[in-house]
Write a protein that holds these residues in place. Sequence first.
Motif, PDB file in Angstrom:
ATOM      1  N   CYS A 251       0.897  -1.337  -0.121  1.00 19.25           N
ATOM      2  CA  CYS A 251      -0.057  -0.069  -0.003  1.00 19.25           C
ATOM      3  C   CYS A 251       0.664   1.331  -0.032  1.00 19.25           C
ATOM      4  O   CYS A 251       1.635   1.326   0.777  1.00 19.25           O
TER       5      CYS A 251
ATOM      6  N   TRP B  20      -8.606   7.116   3.007  1.00 19.14           N
ATOM      7  CA  TRP B  20      -8.163   6.193   3.780  1.00 19.14           C
ATOM      8  C   TRP B  20      -8.949   5.380   4.515  1.00 19.14           C
ATOM      9  O   TRP B  20      -9.741   5.642   5.338  1.00 19.14           O
TER      10      TRP B  20
ATOM     11  N   PHE C 271      -8.944   1.824   5.228  1.00 21.53           N
ATOM     12  CA  PHE C 271      -8.378   0.872   6.338  1.00 21.53           C
ATOM     13  C   PHE C 271      -7.433   0.980   7.374  1.00 21.53           C
ATOM     14  O   PHE C 271      -7.255   0.162   8.355  1.00 21.53           O
ATOM     15  N   ILE C 272      -6.533   1.955   7.122  1.00 25.04           N
ATOM     16  CA  ILE C 272      -5.722   2.273   8.110  1.00 25.04           C
ATOM     17  C   ILE C 272      -5.702   3.736   8.010  1.00 25.04           C
ATOM     18  O   ILE C 272      -6.236   4.429   7.023  1.00 25.04           O
ATOM     19  N   SER C 273      -4.819   4.495   8.966  1.00 29.44           N
ATOM     20  CA  SER C 273      -4.747   5.949   8.980  1.00 29.44           C
ATOM     21  C   SER C 273      -3.758   6.343   7.893  1.00 29.44           C
ATOM     22  O   SER C 273      -2.953   5.898   7.688  1.00 29.44           O
TER      23      SER C 273
ATOM     24  N   PRO D 145      -0.509   7.740   6.753  1.00 29.33           N
ATOM     25  CA  PRO D 145       1.093   7.713   7.311  1.00 29.33           C
ATOM     26  C   PRO D 145       1.220   9.154   8.039  1.00 29.33           C
ATOM     27  O   PRO D 145       0.940  10.137   7.375  1.00 29.33           O
TER      28      PRO D 145
ATOM     29  N   GLN E  76       3.787   0.254   2.713  1.00 36.08           N
ATOM     30  CA  GLN E  76       3.937  -0.940   3.647  1.00 36.08           C
ATOM     31  C   GLN E  76       3.333  -2.116   3.014  1.00 36.08           C
ATOM     32  O   GLN E  76       2.276  -2.008   2.199  1.00 36.08           O
TER      33      GLN E  76
ATOM     34  N   THR F 202       0.467  -5.121   2.709  1.00 40.12           N
ATOM     35  CA  THR F 202      -0.652  -4.991   3.514  1.00 40.12           C
ATOM     36  C   THR F 202      -0.856  -6.493   4.193  1.00 40.12           C
ATOM     37  O   THR F 202      -0.087  -7.549   3.830  1.00 40.12           O
ATOM     38  N   SER F 203      -1.521  -6.311   5.339  1.00 36.03           N
ATOM     39  CA  SER F 203      -1.915  -7.471   6.090  1.00 36.03           C
ATOM     40  C   SER F 203      -3.035  -8.313   5.456  1.00 36.03           C
ATOM     41  O   SER F 203      -3.595  -7.863   4.573  1.00 36.03           O
TER      42      SER F 203
ATOM     43  N   GLU G  20      -6.201  -6.801   5.551  1.00 37.21           N
ATOM     44  CA  GLU G  20      -6.452  -5.468   4.747  1.00 37.21           C
ATOM     45  C   GLU G  20      -6.406  -5.933   3.147  1.00 37.21           C
ATOM     46  O   GLU G  20      -7.142  -5.289   2.545  1.00 37.21           O
TER      47      GLU G  20
END
Length: 124
Positions: free
Chosen positions: A10, A47, A49-51, A53, A90, A92-93, A96
């Motif tokens: 991502c 954004w 799913f995550i904030s 950065p 980063q 993705t998990s 995610e």
Amino acid sequence: MAPEEAPLRCLAVRAVVDEAGEIDGLELELYMNAVAGPHQWISTTEWLFISPPAEADGEITVPVVVPEAIAIKAILADLTNDPNRIVFDQATSPGETRKWRWVAFQTAPNAQGQGRFPWERFNA
């Protein structure tokens, strides 16, 4: 058991805003096609799913997901920009990645109830 997903990255990409202060989606498409290639990325304008950065320093950024090999190509191509448009990346998990599959489903549903990423539709 579900097949293992290919690794995704991502990217946080600085957005260009238009006269109305909205994210210029066409400009983002042209930029990402130039650095990653057509049909090699998927994005949302927010954004989800995550904030965003912290490295974005309050600037407007959009999340862009690409296969890992394409991320390397995009980051290297972005090195010629001053300032760089890609401010963070980063892996993705798995959670995610499933959420990004949902985003893909919005534009390219398949019979299995999942979405196809653009690179899966055009590289098959």
